[in-house]
Structures are given as structure tokens and as C-alpha cells.
Design an enzyme around this catalytic site. Structure first.
Site: not given
Length: 1028
Positions: A409, A411, A563, A594, A701, A728, A731-732
Site C-alpha cells: 500500500d 498511503t 467532496k 492525494r 485508486r 497499514d 482496505n489492505d
């Protein structure tokens, strides 16, 4: 009965499946019907695996599922039931040792879990009963109990917040023990119960909560509360994750709260997240199984050969029934086929020690003890979080030394997840740097080349959107309710991006001052305070990839601010507004920033009435609430006007990487989710071929599932390369679980990745030493351990096999039963265990500075066919030397001065002595890193063998003089010829190894050390380094 009662008070509500009803305070909501206690699980936490009663049968069942243990159990039963040449003790005792050691280890680990459970279950809590605080143990909490929690205490179960000491019914919570997020999160009570701040008032509450059945997702909760009073009808309020206080979370900056228990014990979200991860098997484990099959084939072949040759030998009548060993009548009448089968089993028993059952317990101990070296490594300690590395599973230590592909990953992993607002774009005009009243630094992207800036109203609208469209909360250093423009503001949020955007707006003169009584307060550039009533928040989720707020201005206008990712916003705004902003977004994305796009729209009062009704209806739904809300959100967030975009930098990159290929998630979905026709499948093949040619590939993305799909795609390549995933965030998790080895970073996006990983480290930079040093050493150590175990057992059994050719295949054992039993347990076990824990054949600094050394052992190099055959032939050579060297020694008529002739037990003892000393000294020759522990176990094991032989021979313990080994060892050593023979045979056996070591040293000294360029860390696969 309570459901019938509830249905009476909730007219029109159908019976729902998959929900539960909780009565607050366990009070009936009806004044006329008595309360009937509900049946829910208690609040005990049970993380242990065994109980006192089921430990023995359950543990034995699990251990005998292992093939080697089950094999030795069968051998033991054969020895008990069939007349075999060796005692059942020879197989039973090693098996008992292995089973006992493993049971003790697993029992101790489970005892620790029991102790931890009791600490939680016996902790003190306070329950509100009959308007009084009642002290109880945590395990006594029942669903429906109203619990009081004080500041800095952890929540004992999952609670719905009813009230707090604050006037607005909010409280601050940290969930570090659940997801690792140390920042405070704010939770809310429904407005109808916030005034119930005392034990007396909370006890008057009559309410029923309908909610979903327990499920493990920490961030989802669907429910509603029906509040009853004497004079009014029931008032229904929706409940969501913001109302739920999770077990294990901690109350912060709030004096006390009252909450009602909805999930207890093993039904809490924390307990449901203790699910076991899928079992991962290392390449070494697969090699062990392959070697076992080979050695099992050797065992069967030996037994078959000996059985066949026995009957060839007995085809001569004199050999079949010599005069000194007449058969009994029963033996003569036994069927020959049955006799042959019994003989085959007897030979199997005689040679069964070629299968190293004790290797399994040694490997387990090596992995368990070796994992502490990662936890103890001071280089992995991070002062910022005051933590080091953590090993969640020790089964994959050696796999760290075999990684072919790294998936990471970006970020929070390659970067520090510390966000800083860099620039923004308003109507295509770039704004960068700190300015006063948004002037001075503006330029236009796209075809226009002159400097300009956007309209003043549009600038202020954009900055207001940044101040309003978020979930940031204010925590003031003074204890007043809310924030003022003079107070020192501390922004808190679960997302660092949102804080960066709010701080970015502050740079340009718009300051978010917090939320007071449902109104968001903003200080504009003119130092005026603007208030906006927060009507609805359309929360961010990974599917929509955007969030929105609906606010009402002081003038009565209703605005929606949104947003989100450009792919989620661009399809929902006017087409003519996209082009200039899109150029800005793409340029920032290429620079590694980002990006988020910002849009708005005005909502007419009539439209808002419809939207409000739809949102309330969706929020009140108990079934499919998320799908219904998503549909409403999707309808609301349409026909918006694009204002601009933001660029946020994730600071502190570890290093700049050059990428060979960049691809985004939408393009990737076309490749990964293509149909099954040949042309579509060809896309995946082409994509893989391109990736294989690149040093590194950047996928932008991506959805979590796509990350796992990429890992799975590479895992399934020809050759089954070993994959490692590191990340971290939550989503990982999917790719961490999918890969062979999963590494979690203890970052700022929570600890879900760290909790679901095999290993966790504080920073990405720690991966270098984890792989190049620890991984390399773990693999070399355990590969040597495995090869050595098979080697020493073949050395052990081959003389036994050769001996059958000289004893008429009579199944006569060469070794005494005590030696058979003690060989693997005592005489040769500790030296290899110490070696497998402490060996450092290459200095750690050298390993970390030269990745070519890592590549040298890739592809399971030390457990391939070549090394396996080398160790096997070495064992065959040495076993042959042991037997025939001793055999030729015995050609002398007498080895003693008094003319006495040695017997078969002396012959076997000489072979066994040469065996023990040779295999132990072989390990000493292999050792490059000597410690006092190595010296102690190597020389200590040899000394213990000599001591035991004197003991077993009746020299030290005279009471053993009746057994067959009486005085054998002492008498053997009284012969000078025997001494010389033992020393000579040890030297001959080790001579090839000594010669090989000398040649390697000569070659190393004469070889030049080429200065080669080091390959990149992220690429290990099939690189020809030229290293030898």
C-alpha cells in the site's frame, strides 16, 4: 410473549427476521404486563481453546491428525500386538515425548488465555438497578442492563449511549485496542435521553431497542429506539454506529456515561473479530511432506527387500529351521502369506526410525522460540508509538526469506500518513501557499497562460465547502462547551485528510470553530462568525468514494456540499465544468498528491422535504438499511456544480521510486473482471507480461478486492512465486490475507491491518531487515534443520538395514532398545535446536547491505532435489562407513588381550558410538557462529552419551547389571584397537566434509570480490546477479 407485547406497542410493524429486541433496564414497556426475561448469552469472554475436561481428548485428537504422529501410533500398536524385534518402548517413548511436549506448550498457551479471560470477566462494573448503583463482576452483565462507565474505563460490553455528563449527550472514545486509532472519536446519545444523567432519572426510562443481530463489522450498526411515556405515543429514533460504544474502547475526556447493553460476551463485535485466519503453509512445510514421502518409500522398499530376501534365504531347509532353533507346531501351521505380512510389519518396525517424528516438535520449538528474535530486535523499535515489531504467527518465519514479489500500500505504508494541504484549484485556477484573503498566488491550468484568479464569491464558496463538508470535531483545551474564536483549537477526526483540508481552509482565512447544538460555526476572512444548521451527513464509504453534508444557512438557504474522488464526482456534475479541473487533478495525481474534488448544489425547500422524508425512512429501516440509504444518497448527489479540487501531500516518503507501469483501478477492473472468452483472457496475460518486465508497478485508486485479485493473479503464475503484502489500513486486509506472508504497519489508519497480519512493524523501512536479515537466517536455519534430521536418521537406520544381510534377515536389532529410544530424544536433539536458533553464517550487516545474498536462497534453494540428494548420499556414505568399518575391525579374532571375543551388542555399540560422534561433529563443522550455548549443547550431548552408556552398562548404577548391556560399553573402551577404530571411522566419515570446507576456503581467499550494483528492494524475481 415480549414480542407480542412489542407488536402491540409498535402497530403496523411486521415481524422481522435477523433482529433482536432489547428492553432498556430490563423493564417492561407496558405498565400492565410483567417483564419476561430474555435469553441472550452472558458477558463472559472465552478466548481459550480447551477446558479442564476436554483438554486431553481434544488435544490428542488434534495431534494425531498430523501424519507423522499417526504413523508412529500405528507402529506402536503393531509392536504391541505383533511379535516384533524391538520393544514397544522404542516407538512409544519418543511418541510420548513429542505428544507431551506439544501438549504442555499448547496447554500453557491456553492457560495464559484463561488467565487473560478471567481478568476481563472478573473486573468490576456498576449497573443501575432500582435507581441505585450496584457493583457487579463484568461477566454478570445481561443484555438490557444499564451500565455506568467512568472516565478512562473501558466499556465492558457493546452499549447504546443513553446520556453523558455533557449537556449535549456526547462523549469521546478511543478505539486503540480495537482498530489502533488513538485519536478521539465522538459518539452521540439520541436527544430524547440526554437529560437522564443520574441513576434515579435513567431508571425511569421505558424504552425498547430493535437492532440487528450481532455481526463483526466494527463500523456498522443498524437499529432504532422506541421511547415510551405515560401520556405520549412511542417516539422512534434511528440508531447507527455513532450511538454504539464498543467493548474494549475507552471513555476519554468525559466524566461518565450511561449506556444500555445490546451485545454481551462472545456476541460483542470485539469477540466476533477474534476469528481465526486461514491457515498458511510455508514452502518448507511442503518440502518436509515431500521428503517424508520419499523416506516412507525408502522405508517400504527396505522392508520389502528384507522380507523377500528372508524367504529366499529360508528356501534352504537348513536356514529355515536350523538344529538350534526348531519351529513350534503353531509356527509350522501358520499360513505363509500371513507370516510374510507379519515379517513385513516387523521389518517396518525395525526400520521405522528413518522417519524423524521428533523433527516436528523441534521445528515447532525452533519457530516459537525463533520468533522472539523479531520482537526483541531493537532496530524495529519506534519511539514515536513506543512499540516494536510483533509476531502474530511463527509458522511463516522461514517464508520471510523466500519472497519473490512485494505488494505494498502507498498511503501510510510507503508514506507516513501525515497529511499536509499543498494547493487547491477553484474553477481551474491554482492556489498555492499561504495567502491573505485569497489573493496573490493564482494561476490557470490548461490552455490559458496568464495569471488570474477565480471570482471572489466562488473562492469563498469553495472554502466554506472545506469548512463544512467533513466529520471533524473540535476538542478545546479549556473545558467549555463548544469552541470560540479565541480558544486554542484541536481538530480530531478518524481521517487525517479531513484535518488537512480544514487546516488548509484556515490558511486562506476560513476557520472551522466546531459544532454547537447541531449548528456548524465558521469564522470567515472578515472575522465574522457564520452558523450553518447541519441537517444531514451523507457519510463516506468505499463504494461511493465521496461524502456530503446538507446545511441550512442563516438566511434559510439549503445547500449540499460534496467532496470525493474525481471518478466519483465528475459523473455527477455539469460536463462543461470538468475539463479545467480535470487537468489540475491529473497533474497532482502524477506528482503523488492525494486529490479530492469539491462540488455543491442548492436544494429547493420542496425538494428538501422529500429528501428529508426519504433519509429518515431509510435511517429507520432495520432491514437493508445500507442499501436503502445508498440509493437515497445516489439520488441526492446528482446535478451538482463543480467548484474545484484539493491536493494533499502524504509526507515523508521513504524514498523516490521509479515506476515502470502505472494503472488505475477502473482500467484494472476491465482486465481482472473480463469475461471468459479468449480475447478477454488475453488482456490479463498481456498485462502480466508487461508487469513482469517492470521493476515496479503502481496501481492507483484500487478497491480492496482489487488488491487481493492482483495478489492472487501473481500467486497463480507458473512456479507459484511467494508473495508478500504490506499495508497499514483496513482496505489492505484483503491482500494481506491473500498473500503468502502478510505484514501490517502500525500506522495512523488504525490497526486492522496489523491485527490481521502475520507480522507487524512500525515502519515500512523495517521491511528491509525483516526480509534480508531475519528472513534469510530463518530460512537457512530451518532448511539445515530439516536436511540434518533426515540425514542423521538415515545414518542411524542404514547400518541396521545392512546388518540384516549378516544375520539371516532374522530382524535382529543392531542397537540396544535404550539407544533406539534415546537417539533422537537426548543424544542428537539439542545441538541442532541450538544451531537452528543461533546460527549466523553471514554477518547481519552484510545481509542487509547485499540483497544478492537473499536472492541466492530464493526459490526454496536449500530444499530442492540437488541439496536433498547431497545430504542423502552423504548419509548413505557415512552409514556404510560406520557398518563396514566396524565389520572389518571384527575380522580380528580377538580385540582383547585376554583372548575374549566381542559379541553382537558390542558390535552395535561401536557403530552407535561412531554414529553419535560423527553426526554431532558434522553439525560442529557446519557451525559458523559459535556461542557458549553451542559449545555447551554439542560437547554436553557427547558427554551425556558417554555418561549414559556407563550408567546403562551398570558401571554407575550397579542395579542394572542383569540386563544385556551390562559392562559392554566399559569393556569396549578397554581395547586400544577399538579406540583407534572409532577415531579413524569418525575421521573417514567426516573427511569429505572437511575436504569440501578446505576447498571452499581456498576458493574464497583466491576469488576476487566484484563490486556489483545492488538491485532494488521491491524486485527480487529472476535477476541474474552473477553472484557466486
Amino acid at each position: 410473549m415480549f414480542r407480542r407485547s412489542l407488536n402491540r406497542f409498535c402497530a403496523g410493524e411486521e415481524k422481522r427476521v435477523g433482529t433482536r429486541t432489547v428492553f432498556v433496564g430490563n423493564h417492561s414497556v407496558s405498565g400492565t404486563e410483567a417483564y419476561v426475561a430474555q435469553r441472550f448469552c452472558d458477558n463472559r469472554i472465552v478466548s481459550s481453546k480447551y477446558t479442564l475436561w476436554n483438554f486431553l481428548p481434544k488435544n490428542l485428537f488434534e495431534q494425531f491428525r498430523r501424519i507423522a504422529n499417526f504413523y508412529f501410533l500405528i507402529i506402536f500398536l503393531v509392536q504391541v500386538t505383533v511379535d516384533t524385534p524391538t520393544s514397544p518402548v522404542t516407538s512409544g517413548l519418543p511418541l510420548f515425548f513429542v505428544i507431551t511436549v506439544t501438549a504442555i506448550k499448547q496447554g500453557y498457551e491456553d492457560w495464559l488465555r484463561h488467565r487473560a479471560d478471567n481478568e476481563v470477566n472478573k473486573s468490576t462494573v456498576y449497573i443501575i438497578e432500582n435507581a441505585k448503583r450496584v457493583r457487579k463482576e463484568s461477566e454478570k452483565i445481561k443484555v438490557g442492563d444499564v451500565v455506568e462507565v467512568q472516565a478512562d474505563e473501558t466499556f465492558p460490553c457493546d452499549l447504546i449511549l443513553l446520556s453523558s455528563c455533557t449537556t449535549d449527550g456526547t462523549c469521546y472514545v478511543t478505539t486503540a485496542s480495537l482498530d489502533g486509532e488513538s485519536n478521539c472519536k465522538i459518539h452521540y446519545a439520541v436527544r430524547d435521553t440526554i437529560a437522564l444523567c443520574t441513576a434515579e432519572s435513567i431508571d425511569t426510562l421505558r424504552a425498547a431497542i430493535e437492532c440487528e443481530q450481532p455481526q463483526p463489522d466494527l463500523y456498522k450498526f443498524v437499529g432504532r429506539i422506541n421511547i415510551y411515556s405515560n401520556s405520549l405515543e412511542a417516539v422512534a429514533r434511528s440508531l447507527g454506529p455513532e450511538n454504539l460504544l464498543l467493548k474494549g474502547a475507552t471513555l476519554k475526556n468525559t466524566e461518565k456515561i450511561y449506556g444500555v447493553a445490546v451485545y454481551t460476551g462472545m456476541e460483542t463485535k470485539m469477540a466476533l473479530n477474534y476469528q481465526g485466519k486461514s491457515q498458511k503453509r510455508s514452502a518448507v512445510e511442503k518440502s518436509i511432506n515431500a521428503f517424508l514421502i520419499v523416506y516412507l518409500f525408502i522405508l517400504l522398499t527396505k522392508a520389502a527387500v528384507c522380507t523377500t530376501l528372508k524367504y529366499v534365504w529360508q528356501s534352504t531347509p537348513y536356514n529355515d529351521e536350523p538344529w538350534y532353533n526348531q519351529k513350534t507346531q503353531k509356527e509350522r501351521e501358520t499360513l505363509k502369506v500371513l507370516k510374510m505380512f507379519t515379517d513385513f510389519l516387523s521389518f517396518m518396525v525395525l526400520f521405522n526410525f528413518i522417519i524423524p517424528v521428533s523433527m516436528y516438535v523441534t521445528v515447532e520449538m525452533q519457530k516459537f522460540l525463533g520468533s522472539f528474535f523479531i520482537s526483541w530486535d531493537k532496530d524495529f523499535y519506534d519511539e514515536e508509538i513506543n512499540e516494536g515489531a510483533l509476531v502474530n504467527t511463527s509458522d511463516l518465519n522461514e517464508e520471510l526469506g523466500q519472497v519473490d514479489y512485494v505488494f505494498t500500500d502507498k498511503t501510510g505504508t510507503l508514506t507516513e500518513n501525515s497529511m499536509e494541504f499543498i494547493e487547491c484549484c477553484i474553477d481551474g485556477h491554482k492556489y498555492k501557499g499561504v495567502t491573505q484573503e485569497v489573493d496573490g498566488l493564482s494561476q490557470t491550468d490548461g490552455p490559458l497562460t496568464y495569471f488570474d484568479k477565480a471570482d471572489k464569491n466562488r473562492e469563498e464558496l469553495f472554502l466554506r465547502a472545506l469548512c463544512l463538508c467533513h466529520t471533524v470535531e473540535i476538542k478545546t483545551n479549556d473545558a467549555v462547551d463548544g469552541a470560540t474564536e479565541s480558544a486554542e483549537l484541536t481538530y480530531i477526526s478518524s481521517s487525517p485528510d479531513e484535518i488537512a483540508l480544514v487546516k488548509g481552509a484556515k490558511k486562506y482565512g476560513f476557520t472551522f470553530l466546531g459544532n454547537r447544538n447541531g449548528h456548524m460555526r465558521v469564522e470567515n476572512q472578515r472575522k465574522e462568525i457564520e452558523e450553518y444548521e447541519l441537517l444531514h451527513t451523507l457519510n463516506f464509504d468505499a463504494v461511493r468514494r465521496r461524502m456530503s453534508v446538507i446545511v441550512k444557512t442563516q438566511e434559510g438557504d439549503i445547500l449540499l456540499f460534496c467532496k470525493g474522488a474525481d471518478s466519483a464526482v465528475f459523473p455527477r456534475v455539469q460536463n462543461h465544468e470538468i475539463e479545467l479541473t480535470k487537468v489540475h487533478v491529473e497533474r497532482n495525481a502524477m506528482d503523488g498528491y492525494r486529490t479530492l474534488c469539491v462540488a455543491f448544489k442548492e436544494i429547493a425547500p420542496d425538494d428538501y422535504e422529500r429528501i428529508n422524508r426519504q433519509l429518515i425512512e431509510a435511517k429507520m429501516a432495520l432491514q437493508d438499511r445500507e442499501e436503502k440509504m445508498e440509493k437515497v444518497f445516489d439520488d441526492i448527489e446528482t446535478n451538482m456544480n463543480l467548484i474545484g479540487a484539493t491536493a494533499v501531500e502524504d509526507k515523508a516518503w521513504t524514498e523516490h521510486q521509479e515506476y515502470g507501469l502505472i494503472i488505475d483501478g477502473s482500467t484494472l477492473s476491465l482486465i481482472l473482471n473480463s469475461s471468459q472468452d479468449s480475447s478477454s483472457n488475453n488482456y490479463k496475460s498481456i498485462f502480466l507480461q508487461i508487469c513482469m518486465k517492470c521493476t515496479a508497478v503502481l496501481c492507483c485508486r484500487m478497491a480492496p478486492l482489487q488488491k487481493a485479485q492482483i495478489v492472487r493473479m501473481v500467486k497463480n503464475l507458473k512456479g507459484s512465486p511467494i508473495t508478500l503484502s504490506i499495508g497499514d489500513g483496513a482496505n489492505d486486509v484483503s491482500m494481506i490475507l491473500e498473500s503468502h506472508v502478510g505484514i501490517g504497519i502500525k500506522g495512523k489508519e488504525g490497526r486492522q491491518a496489523a491485527r490481521n497480519s502475520d507480522y507487524s512493524v512500525p515502519k515500512f523501512k523495517h521491511l528491509k531487515k525483516l526480509l534480508l536479515a531475519h528472513g534469510h537466517l530463518y530460512y537457512v536455519r530451518i532448511a539445515h534443520l530439516v536436511q540434518y534430521f533426515f540425514y542423521k536418521n538415515l545414518c542411524f537406520i542404514l547400518p541396521q538395514f545392512l546388518y540384516q544381510f549378516f544375520c539371516g534377515f532374522s530382524q535382529q536389532p543392531l542397537y540396544d532398545a535404550a539407544y533406539l529410544t534415546m537417539y533422537n530424544i537426548c543424544f542428537t536433539s539439542l545441538p541442532i535446536l541450538a544451531y537452528s536458533l543461533l546460527e549466523q553464517h553471514i554477518n547481519i550487516d552484510t545481509l542487509t547491505s547485499d540483497p544478492r545474498l537473499y536472492m541466492k536462497i530464493s526459490g526454496n534453494a536449500m530444499l530442492q532435489l540437488g541439496p536433498f540428494l547431497y545430504w542423502t548420499f552423504l548419509a548413505a556414505f557415512e552409514g556404510t562407513v560406520f557398518f563396514f568399518g566396524t565389520y572389518f575391525l571384527f575380522q580380528t579374532a580377538s580385540l582383547e588381550e585376554n583372548g575374549k571375543v566381542y559379541g553382537n551388542w558390542t558390535f552395535g555399540t561401536i557403530v552407535f558410538t561412531v554414529l553419535v560422534f560423527t553426526v554431532t561433529l558434522k553439525l560442529a563443522l557446519d557451525t559458523r557462529f559459535w556461542t557458549w550455548i553451542n559449545h555447551f549443547v554439542i560437547w554436553g550431548s557427547l558427554a551425556f552419551y558417554v555418561f549414559f552408556s556407563f550408567f546403562w552398562g551398570g558401571i554407575i548404577w550397579p542395579f542394572l547389571k542383569q540386563q544385556r548391556m551390562y559392562f559392554v560399553f566399559a569393556q569396549m573402551l578397554s581395547s586400544v584397537s577399538t579406540w583407534l577404530a572409532i577415531i579413524l571411522l569418525i575421521f573417514i566419515s567426516l573427511f569429505p566434509e572437511i575436504l569440501l570446507i578446505v576447498l571452499k576456503n581456498v576458493r574464497r581467499r583466491s576469488a576476487r570480490n566484484p563490486n556489483l550494483e545492488l538491485p532494488m528492494l521491491l524486485s527480487y524475481k529472476h535477476t541474474d546477479s552473477g553472484y557466486s
